[in-house]
Design a protein around this motif. Structure first.
Motif, mmCIF file in Angstrom:
data_model
loop_
_atom_site.group_PDB
_atom_site.id
_atom_site.type_symbol
_atom_site.label_atom_id
_atom_site.label_comp_id
_atom_site.label_asym_id
_atom_site.label_seq_id
_atom_site.Cartn_x
_atom_site.Cartn_y
_atom_site.Cartn_z
ATOM 1 N N ILE A 54 -3.822 -16.009 -3.575
ATOM 2 C CA ILE A 54 -3.513 -17.130 -2.691
ATOM 3 C C ILE A 54 -1.744 -17.178 -2.313
ATOM 4 O O ILE A 54 -1.467 -16.995 -1.115
ATOM 5 C CB ILE A 54 -4.286 -18.224 -2.805
ATOM 6 N N GLN A 55 -1.420 -17.308 -3.462
ATOM 7 C CA GLN A 55 0.263 -17.443 -3.290
ATOM 8 C C GLN A 55 0.799 -16.340 -2.851
ATOM 9 O O GLN A 55 1.595 -16.406 -2.114
ATOM 10 C CB GLN A 55 0.655 -17.666 -4.955
ATOM 11 N N SER A 56 0.354 -15.082 -3.476
ATOM 12 C CA SER A 56 1.107 -13.905 -2.688
ATOM 13 C C SER A 56 0.931 -13.448 -1.342
ATOM 14 O O SER A 56 1.697 -12.889 -0.702
ATOM 15 C CB SER A 56 0.444 -12.675 -3.846
ATOM 16 N N GLY A 105 2.599 0.947 -7.383
ATOM 17 C CA GLY A 105 4.003 0.428 -6.739
ATOM 18 C C GLY A 105 4.096 0.930 -5.351
ATOM 19 O O GLY A 105 5.274 0.828 -4.816
ATOM 20 N N GLN A 106 3.238 1.809 -4.911
ATOM 21 C CA GLN A 106 3.585 2.783 -3.621
ATOM 22 C C GLN A 106 2.759 2.184 -2.468
ATOM 23 O O GLN A 106 1.658 2.033 -2.678
ATOM 24 C CB GLN A 106 3.325 4.100 -3.828
ATOM 25 N N LEU A 107 3.246 2.279 -1.416
ATOM 26 C CA LEU A 107 2.811 1.868 0.058
ATOM 27 C C LEU A 107 2.767 3.151 0.792
ATOM 28 O O LEU A 107 3.639 3.610 0.960
ATOM 29 C CB LEU A 107 3.529 0.875 0.683
ATOM 30 N N VAL A 108 1.531 3.583 0.870
ATOM 31 C CA VAL A 108 1.327 5.079 1.698
ATOM 32 C C VAL A 108 0.693 4.713 3.107
ATOM 33 O O VAL A 108 -0.616 3.907 2.978
ATOM 34 C CB VAL A 108 0.440 5.981 0.793
ATOM 35 N N CYS A 109 1.077 5.130 3.898
ATOM 36 C CA CYS A 109 0.622 5.050 5.348
ATOM 37 C C CYS A 109 -0.049 6.243 6.022
ATOM 38 O O CYS A 109 0.448 7.387 5.687
ATOM 39 C CB CYS A 109 1.529 4.541 6.296
ATOM 40 N N LEU A 110 -1.442 6.243 6.108
ATOM 41 C CA LEU A 110 -2.117 7.246 6.904
ATOM 42 C C LEU A 110 -2.074 7.311 8.359
ATOM 43 O O LEU A 110 -2.538 6.351 9.088
ATOM 44 C CB LEU A 110 -3.465 7.195 6.250
ATOM 45 N N LEU A 111 -1.516 8.281 8.721
ATOM 46 C CA LEU A 111 -1.408 8.308 10.342
ATOM 47 C C LEU A 111 -1.926 9.584 10.914
ATOM 48 O O LEU A 111 -2.208 10.580 10.192
ATOM 49 C CB LEU A 111 0.326 8.398 10.695
ATOM 50 N N LEU A 167 2.604 -6.255 2.999
ATOM 51 C CA LEU A 167 2.094 -4.955 2.376
ATOM 52 C C LEU A 167 3.330 -4.243 1.295
ATOM 53 O O LEU A 167 2.708 -3.852 0.202
ATOM 54 C CB LEU A 167 1.257 -4.099 3.139
ATOM 55 N N HIS A 168 4.056 -4.003 1.922
ATOM 56 C CA HIS A 168 5.240 -3.358 1.368
ATOM 57 C C HIS A 168 5.705 -4.085 0.023
ATOM 58 O O HIS A 168 5.990 -3.621 -1.020
ATOM 59 C CB HIS A 168 6.555 -3.227 2.135
ATOM 60 N N GLN A 169 6.059 -5.292 0.170
ATOM 61 C CA GLN A 169 6.311 -6.317 -0.954
ATOM 62 C C GLN A 169 5.456 -6.331 -1.892
ATOM 63 O O GLN A 169 5.703 -6.271 -3.116
ATOM 64 C CB GLN A 169 6.587 -7.813 -0.159
ATOM 65 N N LEU A 170 3.868 -6.315 -1.488
ATOM 66 C CA LEU A 170 2.847 -6.660 -2.649
ATOM 67 C C LEU A 170 2.616 -5.378 -3.510
ATOM 68 O O LEU A 170 2.539 -5.534 -4.501
ATOM 69 C CB LEU A 170 1.479 -6.941 -1.956
ATOM 70 N N ARG A 172 1.844 -8.295 13.157
ATOM 71 C CA ARG A 172 1.878 -6.977 12.665
ATOM 72 C C ARG A 172 3.104 -6.528 11.622
ATOM 73 O O ARG A 172 2.863 -6.147 10.734
ATOM 74 C CB ARG A 172 1.724 -5.869 13.694
ATOM 75 N N ILE A 173 4.010 -7.053 12.339
ATOM 76 C CA ILE A 173 5.339 -7.050 11.439
ATOM 77 C C ILE A 173 5.314 -7.531 10.297
ATOM 78 O O ILE A 173 5.847 -7.280 9.100
ATOM 79 C CB ILE A 173 6.508 -7.662 12.340
ATOM 80 N N GLN A 174 4.804 -9.031 10.154
ATOM 81 C CA GLN A 174 4.539 -9.553 8.840
ATOM 82 C C GLN A 174 3.650 -9.144 8.040
ATOM 83 O O GLN A 174 3.993 -9.018 6.735
ATOM 84 C CB GLN A 174 4.095 -11.177 9.105
ATOM 85 N N LEU A 175 2.589 -8.578 8.455
ATOM 86 C CA LEU A 175 1.381 -8.001 7.487
ATOM 87 C C LEU A 175 2.154 -6.532 6.908
ATOM 88 O O LEU A 175 2.022 -6.583 5.616
ATOM 89 C CB LEU A 175 0.312 -7.674 8.307
#
Length: 342
Positions: A139-141, A44-50, A197-200, A190-193
């Motif tokens: 596909i739906q998601s 349930g976690q979105l992690v961004c590697l910067l 990802l956060h939502q999924l 970029r914003i939409q994606l």
């Protein structure tokens, strides 16, 4: 390595223990890129590697995905050590989306998404009812239903990236890894994606790990940030890493300053002129941006030039006090022209 202060009672989905990553050489040992690293990630976690270019982000992702041998330490996913699993089993727990899009003129979108089921279908590749249901959910998601009849080479970069994400979701792994998923996209895409990802991550309870250069979007979307720099890695909440100075340290270069009040980078050198600004709201924020670009340093103490921004009957008024002489301006270009000769 510094660790974030967020505490969880849940069992980590991904655990990285004393990991050293790099490249093994036959003659002169190995080249270490980073480590030792100790990391945790949860469902349930979105992690961004910067991190700056060349710091080892892609090497870390490839190592976690099982595509590159590690120099030391180990990786666990759902309590299973990656180095003890067969590739077919790894494909059931980790899905990977690389930067380069798959382009094949003969392959349609549905067929590519359906390929995500390959670890589950056996050597015949026959899709069961359950497989088709999982594909339909992917596909739906990802909102890719409208693309299904099309060939891959007819898709835009943004559309293709969504299709590749749908393929990864169809693989139905608990851990999804994406390497620079926004690299070839325009700003709206970029914003939409990133929002998707956060939502999924939340709705499908998946751990999603991405490497990205989109600092501003990562600060908004990530539940946690892994910040690589100089062979080390700092983790924590986005806000935590801003407030403790980690971002400034990682991206500190001459002439580029990270503004902790806005979460953005300032491209301009320290101003040679000084001004004090009073007021609040979006007009003040954008006025400051214009003045910094002109070479002004914004101060809070007494200066020869002070500026007050306020609204009068729905109209913005900039009031400039220059050594006791006050003048009013009602257009920003007019204000900037006047300040340029003071």
């Amino acid at each position: 390595m510094k660790m974030g202060t967020q505490h969880r009672k849940l069992q980590p989905l991904l655990q990285v223990k004393e990991l050293e990553i790099g490249y093994k050489r036959t003659a002169d040992g190995h080249k270490k890129v980073a480590g030792p690293l100790n990391l945790e990630m949860y469902a349930g976690q979105l992690v961004c590697l910067l991190g700056p270019n060349g710091c080892g982000k892609s090497t870390l992702l490839r190592s976690i995905a099982g595509l590159q041998p590690v120099l030391n330490g180990y990786i666990e996913v759902e309590g299973q050590r990656l180095d003890q699993l067969q590739p077919a089993h790894i494909a059931k727990i980790i899905s990977l989306v690389l930067t380069d899009n798959v382009r094949s003129g003969n392959l349609d979108v549905y067929s590519l998404i359906a390929l995500g089921r390959y670890p589950h279908t056996g050597w015949l590749g026959t899709l069961s009812k359950k497989d088709k249901e999982i594909i339909d959910l992917a596909i739906q998601s990802t909102h890719t239903a409208a693309f299904l009849p099309r060939k891959l080479d007819s898709l835009s970069d943004g559309e293709c990236q969504k299709v590749m994400l749908a393929r990864a979701l169809a693989q139905d792994t608990p851990l999804v890894i994406l390497d620079e998923p926004t690299a070839h996209l325009d700003l709206p895409s970029r914003i939409q994606l990133m929002g998707l990802l956060h939502q999924l991550a939340r709705e499908m309870n998946k751990a999603i790990l991405i490497s990205t250069h989109e600092l501003d979007l990562a600060l908004q979307a990530a539940d946690e940030i892994w910040l690589m720099s100089d062979g080390d890695l700092t983790t924590g909440l986005p806000e935590e890493l801003v407030l403790n100075g980690s971002f400034q340290q990682a991206f500190d270069k001459e002439g580029i300053l990270f503004d902790t009040s806005t979460g953005t980078f300032n491209l301009h050198h320290k101003g040679t002129k000084q001004i004090r600004i009073q007021g609040e709201g979006k007009v003040v924020f954008w006025t400051k941006r214009a003045l910094v670009r002109m070479g002004y340093e914004i101060l809070t103490g007494e200066t020869d030039v002070s500026l007050t921004v306020k609204e009068e009957e729905g109209e913005v008024v900039w009031s400039v006090d220059h050594k006791g002489e006050v003048k009013l301006y009602r257009q920003l270009p007019e204000l900037l022209d006047a300040l340029s000769v003071m």
